[in-house]
Design a protein around this motif. Structure first.
Motif, PDB file in Angstrom:
ATOM      1  N   GLY A 197     -26.767   4.983 120.268  1.00 12.66           N
ATOM      2  CA  GLY A 197     -27.042   4.834 118.579  1.00 12.66           C
ATOM      3  C   GLY A 197     -26.096   3.732 118.192  1.00 12.66           C
ATOM      4  O   GLY A 197     -26.783   3.579 116.579  1.00 12.66           O
ATOM      5  N   CYS A 247     -28.083   9.711 110.175  1.00 13.69           N
ATOM      6  CA  CYS A 247     -28.213   8.016 110.440  1.00 13.69           C
ATOM      7  C   CYS A 247     -28.116   6.765 108.983  1.00 13.69           C
ATOM      8  O   CYS A 247     -27.304   6.502 109.521  1.00 13.69           O
ATOM      9  CB  CYS A 247     -29.360   7.894 111.306  1.00 13.69           C
ATOM     10  N   ARG A 273     -33.335   9.740 119.005  1.00 15.75           N
ATOM     11  CA  ARG A 273     -33.843   8.875 117.138  1.00 15.75           C
ATOM     12  C   ARG A 273     -35.067   7.925 117.839  1.00 15.75           C
ATOM     13  O   ARG A 273     -36.228   7.876 116.541  1.00 15.75           O
ATOM     14  CB  ARG A 273     -32.809   7.684 116.658  1.00 15.75           C
ATOM     15  N   TRP A 288     -36.376  16.514 110.462  1.00 20.99           N
ATOM     16  CA  TRP A 288     -36.470  15.313 110.917  1.00 20.99           C
ATOM     17  C   TRP A 288     -35.522  14.165 109.596  1.00 20.99           C
ATOM     18  O   TRP A 288     -35.006  13.417 110.037  1.00 20.99           O
ATOM     19  CB  TRP A 288     -37.568  14.604 111.101  1.00 20.99           C
ATOM     20  N   GLU A 293     -37.608   4.120 113.030  1.00 18.58           N
ATOM     21  CA  GLU A 293     -37.392   5.229 111.554  1.00 18.58           C
ATOM     22  C   GLU A 293     -37.618   4.826 110.762  1.00 18.58           C
ATOM     23  O   GLU A 293     -38.378   5.595 109.540  1.00 18.58           O
ATOM     24  CB  GLU A 293     -35.471   4.648 111.988  1.00 18.58           C
ATOM     25  N   GLU A 315     -31.964  14.683 109.970  1.00 22.35           N
ATOM     26  CA  GLU A 315     -31.433  13.411 110.513  1.00 22.35           C
ATOM     27  C   GLU A 315     -31.779  11.899 109.895  1.00 22.35           C
ATOM     28  O   GLU A 315     -30.210  11.272 110.206  1.00 22.35           O
ATOM     29  CB  GLU A 315     -32.240  14.110 112.140  1.00 22.35           C
ATOM     30  N   TRP A 316     -32.184  11.729 109.878  1.00 18.97           N
ATOM     31  CA  TRP A 316     -32.693  10.344 109.414  1.00 18.97           C
ATOM     32  C   TRP A 316     -31.643  10.192 107.556  1.00 18.97           C
ATOM     33  O   TRP A 316     -30.630   9.081 108.196  1.00 18.97           O
ATOM     34  CB  TRP A 316     -34.479  10.144 108.386  1.00 18.97           C
TER      35      TRP A 316
END
Length: 883
Positions: A463, A676, A647, A669, A688, A672-673
């Motif tokens: 990623g 990132c 992802r 989520w 995304e 997590e976003w």
């Protein structure tokens, strides 16, 4: 002449097995086939559940039905007619005569005079091989009584002539591919027998059994035996060994002991190779008539699969191959090793290098293995037999001479396609260690380039896409030498660019890599690059170009049996069909890709296939299955450190969570976003960003959603990413709706509709666009278009019908469920097709010519966007056209 004895046990379906597996998809397929007036044949080897399925279906039939299990005795015509007469429930007094023609006359009268459907189910049809006997069934197939519906189960092709049925569209063949258990059915069968397995264990069981129901049941029995000794076994290898022993005994009892010695010897000697053709079979068996022996095996349907190509190749089911191999190993191990060496030398002469080194390894001739690898590294990469490559690398590990740059670089070549992160890290360490211990190899730049492409691949899989671009770019500048390794660096750059949505740059890099590798003569690995280029074409709306590209991937090299690269053309075709909204065909292609991925346990392809299957489930309206599949993808991706895929799947899962208001998932989520975003900044995936915009809209943060929408729309325009443009327009319509701006929302939908029609995007209604269904219907009304002042006409209705068949479903009449409605006469023909009438019967009933009936049916197929009766009736039921 005495009448043959009547055996009542042949006239009833088999008892339902305890804890039988329900197979609703296949039962529905049987029902649809009957409704379409087809002869339905279940054809597969022993142990695939044909009789059980046929019995389950018999018990669901609402009307009259008759069951007949055939035996060799029914090859006497009178024996067949006596049992058929009894199965149909005709008076026993009529069987007091030994006159076959009299019995046949009574049977025909019964069938012709039936006023309601009568279903005849025949089991073990392969045992009927006498022309004087099967002529009666042949008459029923050539001139079927109006009310008769026929189903049969057979091991191998029956002797009955069926070509005319295939020509007339009256044959439904359900073969081993349909009857084999899929992963979910394997899980259900295990659960029914109180075995709780991890997902990975299910996949291993599915792959090892290839969906053979009996093999799965033997494995579950072995598991129960192991668990009865204490805790459930953590190591499943002994369970698998025991299951193979059970299967070996079963095959020995049911099939092998009944074969002639010369045919059994042929089976044993050809079982030393994984795939063979007639020439290799002749070499191993010493039989000049090898083709005849193969023909006999295929007639017996003895677990032998034919692979079509430039030459016919054959393979045995793993359970049969294991049984035969163990027989020979126990009786004559020295002869077994000689056969392996004989096969290796023959394969080497045929330039089938991967199979040759696998055979040398089985013969324990490691010097020959190393010599072949050293000479033919590029050929090994071209053939794509990843399992064999990795297996032999494991076998020679630690052997004298195996600690070499050649073997390490060969291992790196397998990683290009397996995407195994752990193996990639190990390979980098091995190459670096060899450089330290051995100094400068013959080709130092080649080694450095190999390390670089492994590192850039790691970055892509993990990623860290910007880092992957940097690593590959720096290596290309530092080591400008043109070779396969530099081409792979270009491909790694293309993969990172595509994931970031930079399509034009990705296409340039991929085309460069493809041209160079084709120039080096590599024709297998290039399928992976072709898949990437096809995905770019799909995103840019060039669906036909992508389809032709994926079709061309069918043309595999002659030595590519069991090639990993076959997976890519099935996956590519599935993606193209999904985009075109041809969902059933897409399902079949993605299922084939899944089977291939399961066959290659060393690769991470299964998770990618599951990701696309989840999108298909959502497109089909099966959101529960889509959610479960994406959750499984994320589990697998996290386990194997495939964080780009993790992802991507998470973004799609978030979009589905918005639809279902799944707050718990959305909160996780979003965390997590933001992680990132902190680590990668603007270098996030378009998926995304799009999912984040939908979530922000869901949370009422319209300002953020509008800002992301504007950025995505600009990126889509710059990159000609028309699929992203379509997504942005649907998001835009939703945001306008939230404002209460109906005219602007319809304007955005109009752009989406024209874009989808122009470029063949069936996604218009597959995901969030389904919320706009009523507005899209409204857009098609002339008064609405006039009110909005739309200058461009609505897309042609034939085009809309092909892409979005249910666009008008639910309006005033059933016929309007189609964008191109059926005429009254076409509806009449459709209704009679559903009652199982043939074309001639329809013509007679409606007082029209046979050619007119065919014309109406062709119009039906066009309007329903199908190619056969079965699909037409299935579509008609979905659209509620049959009342």
């Amino acid at each position: 002449m005495a009448l043959p004895a009547l055996k009542p046990n042949q006239l009833r379906p088999p008892a339902e097995p305890a804890k039988a597996l329900a197979r609703p998809r296949l039962l529905q397929q049987l029902a649809s086939s009957l409704a379409a007036g087809c002869f339905t044949l279940l054809q597969a080897p022993l142990g695939y559940g044909k009789s059980t399925l046929l019995g389950q279906f018999a018990r669901t039939l609402p009307g009259r039905s008759a069951w007949l299990r055939l035996t060799p005795a029914e090859n006497q015509p009178l024996g067949l007619l006596v049992h058929l007469h009894a199965a149909l429930g005709l008076p026993a007094a009529q069987r007091a005569t030994a006159d076959a023609e009299g019995l046949w006359s009574e049977i025909q009268h019964c069938l012709e005079s039936a006023s309601e459907p009568l279903t005849l189910l025949l089991d073990d049809l392969q045992l009927l091989n006498s022309p004087p006997a099967y002529q009666y069934l042949e008459q029923l197939l050539h001139f079927p009584p109006p009310a008769l519906r026929l189903l049969a189960a057979s091991e191998g092709p029956p002797r009955l002539p069926l070509a005319h049925l295939r020509r007339d569209g009256r044959l439904t063949l359900i073969d081993i591919h349909e009857l084999a258990l899929d992963s979910e059915e394997t899980r259900q069968l295990a659960a029914a027998r109180d075995v709780r397995l991890s997902a990975d264990a299910i996949y291993q069981l599915r792959a090892g059994s290839e969906g053979w129901i009996s093999g799965v049941l033997f494995w579950l029995d072995a598991y129960h035996q192991a668990a009865s000794l204490g805790q459930p076994p953590a190591d499943l290898r002994p369970v698998t060994v025991q299951a193979y022993a059970h299967a070996r005994q079963f095959l020995e009892e049911e099939r092998l002991r009944r074969l002639k010695p010369e045919l059994l010897g042929f089976l044993e000697r050809t079982a030393v190779v994984q795939v063979f053709d007639a020439a290799l079979a002749a070499e191993l068996s010493g039989r000049a008539d090898a083709s005849e022996a193969i023909r006999q095996l295929r007639r017996l349907d003895l677990f032998i699969e034919e692979r079509a190509g430039e030459r016919s190749e054959y393979r045995y089911h793993p359970a049969l191959r294991n049984s035969l191999y163990q027989r020979l190993a126990q009786r004559d191990p020295q002869r077994l090793r000689q056969l392996h060496r004989q096969a290796a030398n023959w394969l080497l002469e045929q330039r089938r290098f991967t199979e040759a080194i696998y055979q040398f390894g089985r013969a324990r001739d490691f010097d020959a293995v190393l010599a072949t690898v050293d000479r033919h590294t590029f050929d090994l990469l071209r053939e794509g037999q990843v399992n064999a490559l990795i297996d032999f690398l494991g076998e020679v590990a630690g052997h004298a001479g195996s600690d070499s740059f050649t073997l390490a670089i060969t291992e790196a070549s397998t990683i290009i396609v397996t995407n195994d992160v752990a193996q990639t890290c190990q390979c980098i360490r091995r190459l670096q260690g060899l450089l330290r211990r051995q100094g400068i190899p013959r080709h130092p730049q080649r080694v450095q380039q190999t390390i670089a492409f492994l590192r850039s691949r790691l970055a892509y899989l993990g990623g860290n896409l910007a880092h992957g671009l940097e690593v590959a770019g720096r290596a290309l500048q530092r080591f400008p030498q043109h070779n396969a390794a530099s081409s792979v660096l270009h491909f790694d750059r293309a993969s990172c660019l595509f994931a970031l949505g930079r399509l034009d740059e990705a296409r340039d890099e991929a085309e460069l890599a493809l041209g160079e590798l084709q120039g080096f003569g590599l024709s297998g690995y290039t399928n992976l690059i072709q898949l990437l280029l096809g995905q770019i074409e799909l995103a840019q709306g060039c669906g036909e170009a992508a389809w032709q590209r994926f079709l061309a991937l069918d043309e595999l090299p002659a030595s590519s049996s069991a090639s990993f690269y076959e997976l890519f053309h099935h996956l590519g075709k599935g993606l193209a069909l999904l985009q075109a909204n041809q969902l059933e065909q897409a399902r079949q292609c993605l299922n084939q890709a899944e089977v291939l991925a399961l066959d290659f346990p060393h690769c991470a392809a299964l998770a990618w296939v599951f990701h696309h299957q989840a999108g298909l489930y959502w497109a089909q309206g099966q959101t529960h299955q889509a959610k479960a599949r994406w959750d499984e993808v994320r589990r697998m991706a996290r386990q194997y450190r495939l964080f780009t895929l993790y992802r991507q799947a998470g973004a799609w899962r978030a979009r589905l969570a918005v639809r279902e208001d799944d707050q718990d998932f959305l909160l996780d989520w979003l965390e997590e976003w933001h992680w990132c975003f902190r680590h990668y900044g603007e270098h996030l995936l378009p998926e995304e960003w799009l999912a984040y915009a939908w979530v922000q809209r869901h949370l009422g943060q319209h300002g953020k959603a509008w800002q992301i929408h504007a950025n995505l729309k600009e990126q889509a325009q710059i990159q000609a990413n028309r699929r992203l443009q379509l997504d942005a327009l649907l998001l835009e319509a939703g945001l306008f709706q939230d404002r209460g701006a109906r005219t602007e929302a319809l304007g955005s939908l109009e752009q989406a509709l024209q874009l989808a029609s122009r470029y063949g995007f069936g996604q218009l209604l597959q995901y969030e666009g389904d919320d706009q269904l009523e507005s899209l219907r409204e857009l098609l009304l002339p008064q609405t278009r006039a009110q909005l002042g739309l200058a461009e006409p609505a897309p042609p209705r034939e085009r809309l019908n092909a892409l979005f068949r249910r666009l008008l479903a639910g309006t005033e009449t059933a016929a309007s469920a189609l964008i191109v409605p059926l005429s009254r006469r076409e509806l009449d023909v459709l209704q009679r097709m559903a009652r199982g009438q043939t074309n001639q019967q329809i013509a007679d009933a409606l007082f029209i010519s046979l050619s007119t009936v065919k014309t109406h049916i062709n119009h039906l197929f066009r309007k329903l966007d199908v190619t056969d009766r079965d699909s037409a009736l299935r579509s008609a039921r979905e659209l509620e056209l049959l009342g």
